[in-house]
Each structure stands twice: as C-alpha cells, then as structure tokens.
Scaffold this motif. Structure first.
Motif, PDB file in Angstrom:
ATOM      1  N   VAL A 243       1.086  -0.904   0.318  1.00  0.00           N
ATOM      2  CA  VAL A 243      -0.173  -0.048   0.260  1.00  0.00           C
ATOM      3  C   VAL A 243       0.989   1.274   0.421  1.00  0.00           C
ATOM      4  O   VAL A 243       1.698   1.346   1.162  1.00  0.00           O
ATOM      5  N   VAL A 244       0.462   2.047  -1.377  1.00  0.00           N
ATOM      6  CA  VAL A 244       1.764   3.121  -0.301  1.00  0.00           C
ATOM      7  C   VAL A 244       0.181   4.490  -1.453  1.00  0.00           C
ATOM      8  O   VAL A 244      -0.611   4.074  -1.311  1.00  0.00           O
ATOM      9  N   PRO A 245       1.219   5.895  -0.782  1.00  0.00           N
ATOM     10  CA  PRO A 245       0.222   6.851  -1.177  1.00  0.00           C
ATOM     11  C   PRO A 245      -0.188   6.969  -2.666  1.00  0.00           C
ATOM     12  O   PRO A 245       0.327   6.730  -3.287  1.00  0.00           O
ATOM     13  N   GLU A 270      -8.626   3.036   0.036  1.00  0.00           N
ATOM     14  CA  GLU A 270      -8.597   4.202   1.551  1.00  0.00           C
ATOM     15  C   GLU A 270      -9.109   5.911   1.118  1.00  0.00           C
ATOM     16  O   GLU A 270      -8.383   5.914   1.940  1.00  0.00           O
ATOM     17  N   GLN A 271      -8.819   5.770   0.190  1.00  0.00           N
ATOM     18  CA  GLN A 271      -9.661   7.386   0.085  1.00  0.00           C
ATOM     19  C   GLN A 271      -7.804   7.685  -0.683  1.00  0.00           C
ATOM     20  O   GLN A 271      -7.763   8.240  -1.809  1.00  0.00           O
ATOM     21  N   GLN A 272      -6.809   7.490   0.065  1.00  0.00           N
ATOM     22  CA  GLN A 272      -5.243   8.393   0.064  1.00  0.00           C
ATOM     23  C   GLN A 272      -4.226   7.652  -0.489  1.00  0.00           C
ATOM     24  O   GLN A 272      -3.450   8.004  -0.684  1.00  0.00           O
ATOM     25  N   PHE A 273      -4.681   5.926   0.043  1.00  0.00           N
ATOM     26  CA  PHE A 273      -3.616   5.336  -1.117  1.00  0.00           C
ATOM     27  C   PHE A 273      -4.399   4.698  -2.149  1.00  0.00           C
ATOM     28  O   PHE A 273      -5.106   4.383  -2.544  1.00  0.00           O
ATOM     29  N   SER A 274      -2.950   4.099  -3.199  1.00  0.00           N
ATOM     30  CA  SER A 274      -2.967   3.084  -4.086  1.00  0.00           C
ATOM     31  C   SER A 274      -2.600   1.625  -2.930  1.00  0.00           C
ATOM     32  O   SER A 274      -1.712   1.663  -2.353  1.00  0.00           O
ATOM     33  N   GLU A 297       8.175  -7.421  -3.148  1.00  0.00           N
ATOM     34  CA  GLU A 297       8.258  -5.860  -3.317  1.00  0.00           C
ATOM     35  C   GLU A 297       8.767  -5.308  -4.085  1.00  0.00           C
ATOM     36  O   GLU A 297       7.966  -4.497  -4.941  1.00  0.00           O
ATOM     37  N   ARG A 298       9.942  -5.431  -4.193  1.00  0.00           N
ATOM     38  CA  ARG A 298      10.989  -4.668  -5.337  1.00  0.00           C
ATOM     39  C   ARG A 298      10.115  -5.580  -6.763  1.00  0.00           C
ATOM     40  O   ARG A 298      10.299  -4.384  -8.227  1.00  0.00           O
ATOM     41  N   ASP A 316       8.345   4.331   0.010  1.00  0.00           N
ATOM     42  CA  ASP A 316       7.318   4.845  -0.330  1.00  0.00           C
ATOM     43  C   ASP A 316       6.107   3.926   0.081  1.00  0.00           C
ATOM     44  O   ASP A 316       4.848   4.146   0.525  1.00  0.00           O
ATOM     45  N   ILE A 317       6.059   2.506   0.538  1.00  0.00           N
ATOM     46  CA  ILE A 317       5.653   1.131   0.734  1.00  0.00           C
ATOM     47  C   ILE A 317       4.869   1.653   2.230  1.00  0.00           C
ATOM     48  O   ILE A 317       5.286   2.325   3.728  1.00  0.00           O
ATOM     49  N   HIS A 318       3.705   2.698   2.836  1.00  0.00           N
ATOM     50  CA  HIS A 318       2.627   2.201   4.006  1.00  0.00           C
ATOM     51  C   HIS A 318       2.848   0.947   4.410  1.00  0.00           C
ATOM     52  O   HIS A 318       2.318   1.303   5.951  1.00  0.00           O
ATOM     53  N   HIS A 319       2.209   0.287   3.435  1.00  0.00           N
ATOM     54  CA  HIS A 319       1.791  -0.844   4.167  1.00  0.00           C
ATOM     55  C   HIS A 319       1.832  -2.300   3.426  1.00  0.00           C
ATOM     56  O   HIS A 319       1.999  -1.480   3.285  1.00  0.00           O
ATOM     57  N   ARG A 320       1.847  -3.157   3.970  1.00  0.00           N
ATOM     58  CA  ARG A 320       2.240  -4.463   3.144  1.00  0.00           C
ATOM     59  C   ARG A 320       0.841  -5.655   3.660  1.00  0.00           C
ATOM     60  O   ARG A 320       1.176  -5.283   5.296  1.00  0.00           O
ATOM     61  N   PHE A 321       1.288  -6.569   3.034  1.00  0.00           N
ATOM     62  CA  PHE A 321       0.625  -7.440   3.952  1.00  0.00           C
ATOM     63  C   PHE A 321       0.755  -8.955   2.501  1.00  0.00           C
ATOM     64  O   PHE A 321       0.345  -8.636   1.646  1.00  0.00           O
ATOM     65  N   ALA A 322       0.506  -9.954   3.287  1.00  0.00           N
ATOM     66  CA  ALA A 322       0.010 -11.011   1.824  1.00  0.00           C
ATOM     67  C   ALA A 322      -0.694 -11.981   2.793  1.00  0.00           C
ATOM     68  O   ALA A 322      -0.862 -12.075   3.820  1.00  0.00           O
TER      69      ALA A 322
END
Length: 506
Positions: A243-245, A270-274, A297-298, A316-322
């Motif tokens: 999840v990035v801006p 969520e409005q602010q993210f991609s 991620e790369r 730039d990564i705000h959040h990550r999940f798998a």
C-alpha cells in the motif's frame, strides 16, 4: 430462507463447519437459512488469513481466460451482479484500465478476450469494455498510447466474511471464533468433535455432517484431525500486496501486464492510498506466519514504475500484507497458472456421516460454492431450497450508497462527511446500531482517531466478534492505515481495561 425459530438446538447439530474464512461462513450461512442447525468454529478471528489478504476484488478473472477456465469465469461473472445486489455497502463497481504493450499480448487478442469477458456471463448493470486513446496528460508514461477499459467490482473482503457470519447467527447458527477443532471421529452414526477454546476449555459436539473449509489447513485437518487421507494436495501460493500513497487522481484501477505474462493491479484504496498486488510464489511454511518478501516488494515496484510517471521506492510503502491462497494442486509448474477453481469432495464410507472438504476457490464465487456444498450434502441433510441469491447481507437493505448517505446526513447532520462516508461503505444500515439515539459527536464517546469512536468499538466487540485492536483496525475497518502508533496503543489500553471480546452476543 427459514427463520431462526425453525432451527432446533436439541440433540446433535446438523452441520459443524471448520473454518471461518469466506467459504466456511458462506456454507454456514446458506445452511442456516435452509433451516439446518449449524455450528462454525474458527481457530483465530473471522477472515484472519486468506480471506482478508486478497486484492479486494469481485471479478470474473480476465486472465483466467488464457488458461481456458471458461466455467469459472462464467460463474464468477454472474456472481458479480448477484453480490452487487446483496452487499451494495461493501461492494461497488470499478473500471479497470489495461494499457497495451505491443511486445506482449497483441491488441486483437486483448480486444477478443474483453469481448468474451463482456458476454460470457450475465451483465445487467455493469458497462462493457471499450478502447481508449491515451495522451501524455494521464498518470501513465507517454509511451502508452492505447488501452482498454472494462468493468469489475471492488469488495471489502474481511467485512464480506463478517456479514455472512452475522447473517448465519441471525438464522440460528452458533459461531465460535478462537475455537480450535482438536479431533473428529465417527461414532454411532454421528461425528463426535472435540473443540478447544482459546482459554483451553474443551467441549464435545455431535454433528450429522462435518465440513472442512479450513483453506490452507484443509489437507492437515483431514490428516491430523480426522485421521484420514486427503484426496487432494493443497498447493499454497503466496500473494503479497503493498500500500503506497495515492499514485493518481481518479476512481479507475489499472491492470498492468508484465514481461513474465503476469498481471499486477493498482487499485484506489481508502481514499488516500493505492493498493498494489499481487504476486504468485509457492509457499511452504505456516500459513499463519506469512509475510511479504523484499523480492516480492521489489517486483511490484518495478512493474508499477515501468508503467507510471510517478516512480516509487521501498520508502513509499506505507503498509504491506500477504496471504496464502490454498489452491488445488494440479502439478502445474507455474504458480500463476494453477487453477483458481474449487473442488468439493465428500467422504462417507459405508453410509457413515459425511465429511465434505473444500479445495481451492476464490472470493467471488463463495456463494455458488456454498450452494454446491449443500447440494452435495442433500442425501444426508434435509434442508430447504437455495435462498442466498435473493437476500441482502446485513446492512445492505438500501438502494444506493448516495441515497443512504443523504438519508443518514439528514438524520445525523452533526457527523463529519468523511466519517459518514466510511459508515456507509463499511456498515450500510448497520451503522444505526451504534448511531441511533445519538444527538451529537460527544455521545459517541472517545475518538481513538480516524473517526473510530468508543460506541463503534463497543459495537464491533459486542456484535462482530472483534477482540483486539488488530481485529478492529485491519479486518472490521481499515483504520490501521490512518491511526498513529500512539493512537493504536490507546485503543489497546481501552480494550484491555474493558476486558472486551470473548465472543459476539446474539
């Protein structure tokens, strides 16, 4: 659909379901609505694993056409329209832009595939595909001059699970979270099942049928809990997301073709993210311990950077999940080509009580999978007719999000617009359960951040099986993206002080 009063709790349950992901709650809900008595046990939280780690899409699976999975695509395309009607608060239409790359799939092939996608399944509300001429004013790099656009849907995956569980409970089902199935054996024409709670308490349950919908643990349940042999192998495929801006303005999503013939989605989130994903890697570890790798991620960043003007880095990564997708092992060497279709098996030797096991499946087709499961169990369970296609999920009893927003804004004019919009798209009409009788923001109690109030938290713990801040911030809501570390700690403190969360009440 039968009422809860028609479900008898005397004697054994008709069905015991192992697994609180989308397939487990879908089967439990369908069965309860047919008048069957149902108990569902989940060793962790509802949607704790695969069902909350998806790409958040209700889609036909455009890329599945390349693998000739026409039955799956046909069924999934039909389900888009059904689920849009059932859950207009948590599922809504989304347009996808597919940039053309001439050295990959030719334009005629993409056009033919999209024509088939438009006509292979029922499509009554979603617009069809179209060709686009791109200019250098958009977010994509100038070398992209042609694209195609088509329709699919976005979904809040974890809330889809919870709403099915809530509907099942309203119809009489017993939903046990943080309850592990330790052992199951046939005895006297019934299943004798031993359950263990998070506190270590054990209970013996009898059931006429056992459903193994444990996803990544399906084969393990057959072998270790039932002490039998699994008819199929489960291939665990890791799918990671970042999840990035927000990468661009606009409501459209993008589906990107990579040189390895895989695709990556970029979705407004969520409005602010991609939201960017997903990957396909074989996974061998504990499904509960999965996390994205630096290599994944790369990979995702490289695919996005090859298409968009705005260049991303790992910073730039705000959040990550798998998540682990439990796919039927068809021995294909390429994880991306492994079928996403589902297989249901029934084992009932010598007229013994049946064990139905679910292998594979996808979020979009959970409802049809549940109907197929009930059809297979008809020789043992005398339930009513199929019903789920025509009944809204909890909170979905309204026409449009815009109309509900206006109605709630008139009723609660003091609510901030952003908070009200979140209530509409997360709860639908269910938000009245914690808003009614409130005449101002102060009556909602403490604000933990992001508009998450004390009254909403109490509702989630009392009605939606939430126990801790992870349940609330990442599955019942996505507010973990918006709350600071200090705000999350304050929520933890509040929950601990309240002693919240052993189970949802009826």
């Amino acid at each position: 659909m039968k009422s809860a009063q028609s479900v008898s709790r005397k004697g054994p349950f008709d069905m015991l379901v192992i697994g609180g992901g989308i397939n487990g709650v879908g089967i439990a809900n369908d069965a309860a609505g047919r008048g069957l008595s149902v108990l569902l046990c989940e060793q962790h939280d509802l949607a704790a694993h695969t069902s909350s780690a998806s790409s958040k899409l209700i889609h036909g699976g455009l890329r599945y056409l390349e693998h000739f999975e026409f039955r799956l695509v046909h069924e999934a395309l039909g389900e888009r329209e059904v689920l849009l009607r059932k859950a207009p608060h948590i599922i809504w239409p989304l347009r996808f832009v597919l940039p053309h790359r001439s050295h990959l799939r030719p334009r005629w092939m993409l056009r033919a595939g999209l024509f088939l996608y438009d006509h292979l399944g029922a499509r009554t509300t979603l617009p069809g595909s179209t060709a686009l001429q791109l200019d250098d004013q958009g977010p994509l790099q100038p070398r992209f001059t042609h694209a195609f656009e088509y329709s699919d849907c976005w979904a809040d995956d974890a809330r889809l699970v919870v709403l099915n569980a809530m509907q099942a409970r309203a119809l009489g089902a017993d939903i046990r979270t943080r309850t592990r199935c330790v052992r199951a054996q046939r005895e006297g024409g019934l299943w004798r099942v031993e359950l263990e709670s998070a506190e270590g308490d054990r209970e013996l349950i009898q059931a006429r049928a056992l459903v193994n919908a444990s996803g990544p643990w399906a084969a393990r349940v057959i072998e270790e809990v039932v002490s039998s042999r699994s008819p199929y192998g489960v291939r665990l495929v890791q799918g990671s997301h970042i999840v990035v801006p927000r990468l661009y303005t606009g409501t459209q999503a993008y589906i990107l073709q990579n040189e390895d013939q895989r695709i990556v989605f970029v979705i407004p989130y969520e409005q602010q993210f991609s939201l960017i994903g997903t990957t396909d890697l074989d996974y061998q570890g504990d499904p509960a311990e999965i996390c994205p790798t630096e290599e994944e991620e790369r990979y995702l960043l490289e695919v996005v950077n090859a298409h968009f003007k705005h260049q991303l880095t790992r910073a730039d990564i705000h959040h990550r999940f798998a998540g682990v997708r439990p796919l039927l092992d068809d021995e294909d060497a390429n994880p991306s080509a492994v079928t996403r279709d589902y297989t249901l098996t029934v084992e009932a030797p010598d007229k013994q009580p049946p064990l139905l096991s679910v292998f594979g499946g996808k979020l979009t087709t959970y409802r049809r999978l549940a109907e197929a499961a009930l059809e297979k169990l008809e020789p043992w369970l005398d339930g009513g007719p199929a019903w789920t296609a025509e009944h809204a999920l909890p909170g979905g009893d309204f026409d449009t999000q815009a109309a509900l927003h206006d109605e709630l804004a008139a009723q609660f004019p003091w609510l901030p617009q952003q908070q009200l919009a979140r209530y509409v798209r997360s709860y639908g009409t269910l938000c009245r359960e914690f808003l009614d009788e409130a005449s101002g923001s102060e009556e909602l109690g403490e604000d933990f951040g992001g508009g998450l109030t004390e009254r909403e938290v109490r509702y989630l713990c009392g009605r939606e099986w939430a126990v801790n801040s992870e349940d609330i911030l990442w599955r019942r809501t996505k507010l973990g993206l918006h709350l600071s570390a200090a705000q999350q700690r304050r929520l933890d403190e509040y929950l601990q002080a309240q002693g919240r969360g052993t189970e949802a009440t009826g």
